[in-house]
Design an enzyme around this catalytic site. Structure first.
Site, PDB file in Angstrom:
ATOM      1  N   GLU A 172    -146.011  -4.683 -23.425  1.00 25.84           N
ATOM      2  CA  GLU A 172    -146.626  -3.532 -22.751  1.00 25.84           C
ATOM      3  C   GLU A 172    -147.077  -3.993 -21.377  1.00 25.84           C
ATOM      4  OE1 GLU A 172    -150.235  -0.288 -23.433  1.00 25.84           O
ATOM      5  OE2 GLU A 172    -150.563  -2.387 -23.915  1.00 25.84           O
ATOM      6  N   HIS A 220    -149.387   6.025 -29.061  1.00 30.18           N
ATOM      7  CA  HIS A 220    -150.724   6.334 -29.580  1.00 30.18           C
ATOM      8  C   HIS A 220    -151.776   6.462 -28.489  1.00 30.18           C
ATOM      9  CE1 HIS A 220    -150.561   2.107 -28.834  1.00 30.18           C
ATOM     10  NE2 HIS A 220    -151.878   2.030 -28.942  1.00 30.18           N
ATOM     11  N   ASP A 221    -151.428   6.156 -27.252  1.00 29.77           N
ATOM     12  CA  ASP A 221    -152.380   6.279 -26.136  1.00 29.77           C
ATOM     13  C   ASP A 221    -152.088   7.500 -25.275  1.00 29.77           C
ATOM     14  OD1 ASP A 221    -153.551   3.803 -26.782  1.00 29.77           O
ATOM     15  OD2 ASP A 221    -152.140   2.702 -25.516  1.00 29.77           O
ATOM     16  N   ASP A 268    -147.623  -5.568 -33.968  1.00 31.31           N
ATOM     17  CA  ASP A 268    -148.276  -5.381 -32.675  1.00 31.31           C
ATOM     18  C   ASP A 268    -149.175  -6.590 -32.442  1.00 31.31           C
ATOM     19  OD1 ASP A 268    -149.552  -4.249 -30.442  1.00 31.31           O
ATOM     20  OD2 ASP A 268    -149.433  -2.237 -31.309  1.00 31.31           O
ATOM     21  N   ASP A 273    -149.250  -6.291 -26.782  1.00 27.18           N
ATOM     22  CA  ASP A 273    -150.247  -5.442 -26.144  1.00 27.18           C
ATOM     23  C   ASP A 273    -150.632  -5.979 -24.762  1.00 27.18           C
ATOM     24  OD1 ASP A 273    -152.226  -3.211 -26.789  1.00 27.18           O
ATOM     25  OD2 ASP A 273    -153.629  -4.799 -26.255  1.00 27.18           O
TER      26      ASP A 273
HETATM   27  C1  NOJ Z   1    -153.177  -0.986 -25.158  1.00 26.87           C
HETATM   28  C2  NOJ Z   1    -153.175  -0.306 -26.487  1.00 26.87           C
HETATM   29  O1  NOJ Z   1    -152.017   0.478 -26.594  1.00 26.87           O
HETATM   30  C3  NOJ Z   1    -154.443   0.512 -26.558  1.00 26.87           C
HETATM   31  O2  NOJ Z   1    -154.469   1.380 -27.655  1.00 26.87           O
HETATM   32  C4  NOJ Z   1    -155.607  -0.441 -26.569  1.00 26.87           C
HETATM   33  O3  NOJ Z   1    -156.816   0.292 -26.514  1.00 26.87           O
HETATM   34  C5  NOJ Z   1    -155.569  -1.396 -25.375  1.00 26.87           C
HETATM   35  N1  NOJ Z   1    -154.251  -1.925 -25.136  1.00 26.87           N
HETATM   36  C6  NOJ Z   1    -156.485  -2.567 -25.613  1.00 26.87           C
HETATM   37  O4  NOJ Z   1    -155.968  -3.389 -26.620  1.00 26.87           O
END
Ligand code: NOJ
Length: 541
Positions: free
Chosen positions: A244, A318-319, A101, A202
């Site tokens: 992402e 994970h979010d 990542d 990310d």
């Molecule tokens: C996206 C990530 O998936 C998340 O977990 C993170 O808090 C933010 N980007 C900032 O890096």
């Protein structure tokens, strides 16, 4: 099995590991690399091709590793570089690749670059970050940071503000500075040389920000920067790359994932994920899911990228909250609805991602606020109470959407702490681990785990899953999500009942005349049982 021209990741299934919650090996209550290595056989049994590892680099852990202070070292909490090499090597023996990542939009404020940058305006690292003049009481503009407060923080030593789209401990890197880009390419090449199988990037659509214009994602230089990075690093290799991109739409996703390979293999887009929030508001402002909209959005992406780009397919990460709890039924029909969502997604064209525990049908964790650890959740709780929201409403949103729902420890077995740790877990284990755990499911023929395993095997066996085109069926039906995929002499029919009710509509005979490849019920009739899902394969001549 990929066709000869297809890259490996087109028929692959990728499994996401959130390292701090996967498997602890040393009893400190936090998952680690040796823990992951010890579970590779489980993942090989599931049949996945690659693991996307959320960040394990050195980090103060303000945002659980998405705040990196050394991109070329492992945080001692997770192990060492030698542990990483072992993981890469052991995974390779099982034909599993490791995807790192990359958090390149920002670093930690404890990264040596930032420690230097904030010393003086003429420090050689100052321009590695995004600074603006101003005075202590008046930030350059009213932009807000994702985790609460202003996006600008004042540094008295340089009499300037630095820009941070996330927390105050995550200063944004200045991609307009060619030296920053060079440093980044060195980091990427360091990991390529160590043998990783790819990268997840990310918030990559936010790197080319233009804060003076209040532009965060899709800045004017975005694609130029991505192409330059590609040329200096992973371009021309067989690595998989997934960016992402919360700001992606079908048009720019075609650019990102163009088959020429100039940018990425694919992006994560979030249009379907955003369907349960009130338009124009925040993720906490909930709206009931409109199934017709979901059909429309997923179908648009399927047809939009066919032949000219590539989709990533996911419900969880994970979010995000757990899909069975958010849109399915985590009570009576937990297993049926988990399998139905899996069928719907794995039948589509793209690369499916499974987030740890999804293959067990793990559920959300509706805890008290004192049991949550996530920076975003704790901020929104404080901020919304201060703004006058009722606590009950704030907690309803957190229970539905908070990120710790996905981050509770992996449920391995029914021993204490679900077999995740012999210590005190950093985040409470979901008490339902006694019923929902891997040990139980690996030994049960019709478990959610067994179902995911079967779906993965189907994708490997039949190229139509990767190659076929997509056509929505029964488009006006509010209860059934059905589509067909056609390739050469074959057609797949994927038929799913979204609801907990039995449907009386008759599924046309034509859709059901092929061989049944998989279903979450033992018997199939002409109507659909609660959350029933089926895939048929029709072979012509
Ligand atoms: C996206 C990530 O998936 C998340 O977990 C993170 O808090 C933010 N980007 C900032 O890096």
């Amino acid at each position: 099995m990929a066709t000869s021209k297809s890259p490996w990741w087109k028929s692959a299934v990728i499994y996401q590991i959130y390292p701090r919650s996967f498997q602890d090996s040393n009893g400190d209550g936090i998952g680690d690399l040796q823990g992951i290595t010890s579970r590779l056989d489980y993942l090989a049994d599931l049949g996945i091709d690659a693991i996307w590892l959320s960040p394990v680099y050195r980090s103060p852990q303000d945002d659980n590793g998405y705040d990196i202070s050394d991109y070329c070292d492992i945080d001692p909490m997770f192990g060492t570089l030698a542990d990483m090499d072992t993981l890469i090597g052991e995974a390779r023996k099982r034909n599993i690749r490791i995807i790192m990542d990359l958090v390149l939009n920002h670093s930690s404020d404890e990264h040596p670059w930032f420690l230097e940058a904030k010393k003086s305006r003429d420090n050689p690292f100052h321009d590695y970050y995004v600074w603006r003049d101003g005075n202590e009481d008046v930030p350059p503009n009213d932009m807000k940071a994702c985790f609460g407060g202003s996006a600008w923080t004042w540094v008295p030593d340089v009499q300037q503000y630095y820009f941070h789209q996330f927390s105050v401990k995550q200063p944004d890197l200045n991609w307009d500075n060619p030296k920053v880009r060079e440093e980044i390419y060195k980091i990427i090449n360091f990991w390529i040389e160590r043998g990783v199988g790819g990268f997840r990037l990310d918030v990559i659509d936010q790197i080319a920000k233009e804060p003076d214009l209040k532009i965060t994602n899709n800045g004017p230089m975005l694609h130029a920067y991505i192409r330059e990075m590609n040329r200096h690093t992973f371009g021309g290799t067989d690595l998989v790359t997934v960016g992402e991109a919360w700001g992606a739409n079908v048009d720019n996703a075609k650019i990102y994932s163009d088959p020429s390979g100039r940018e990425f293999s694919m992006v994560f887009q979030f249009e379907h994920i955003g369907l349960d929030q009130i338009h124009g508001k925040e993720k906490w402002d909930l709206k009931p899911l409109d199934w017709m909209e979901l059909k429309k959005v997923l179908s648009k992406w399927q047809t939009g990228l066919h032949g000219c780009g590539w989709n990533s397919l996911f419900w969880n990460n994970h979010d995000l909250p757990r899909i069975v709890s958010r849109w399915g039924d985590d009570g009576k029909y937990r297993e049926e609805s988990a399998k139905m969502f899996a069928t719907l997604l794995h039948g589509m064209q793209g690369t499916p991602y499974i987030y740890q525990g999804e293959e067990l049908g793990m559920t959300n964790a509706p805890y008290d606020i004192s049991d949550y650890r996530d920076i975003e959740t704790l901020h929104i709780y404080r901020d919304r109470l201060a703004e006058g929201y009722a606590e009950e409403d704030v907690m309803r949103s957190i229970h539905a959407k908070g990120r710790d729902n996905a981050r509770t420890p992996m449920q391995w077995d029914s021993s204490e702490n679900a077999g995740f740790t012999v210590g005190k877990p950093w985040l409470k284990v979901n008490p339902n681990y006694l019923q929902i755990n891997a040990a139980e499911e690996c030994n049960t023929a019709d478990s959610v785990f067994a179902y995911y395993k079967a779906l993965i095997a189907l994708r490997k066996k039949y190229p139509i899953f990767a190659e076929g085109d997509y056509q929505l069926l029964m488009g006006d039906d509010p209860d059934v999500f059905a589509y067909k995929r056609t390739w050469k002499e074959q057609t797949l029919y994927v038929i799913c009942n979204f609801h907990a009710k039995k449907l009386n509509e008759v599924i046309p005979e034509e859709y059901r005349k092929g061989t049944l490849l998989i279903s979450n019920y033992a018997e199939q009739g002409s109507s659909l049982k609660p959350y029933e899902a089926r895939i048929y394969l029709e072979q012509r001549n």
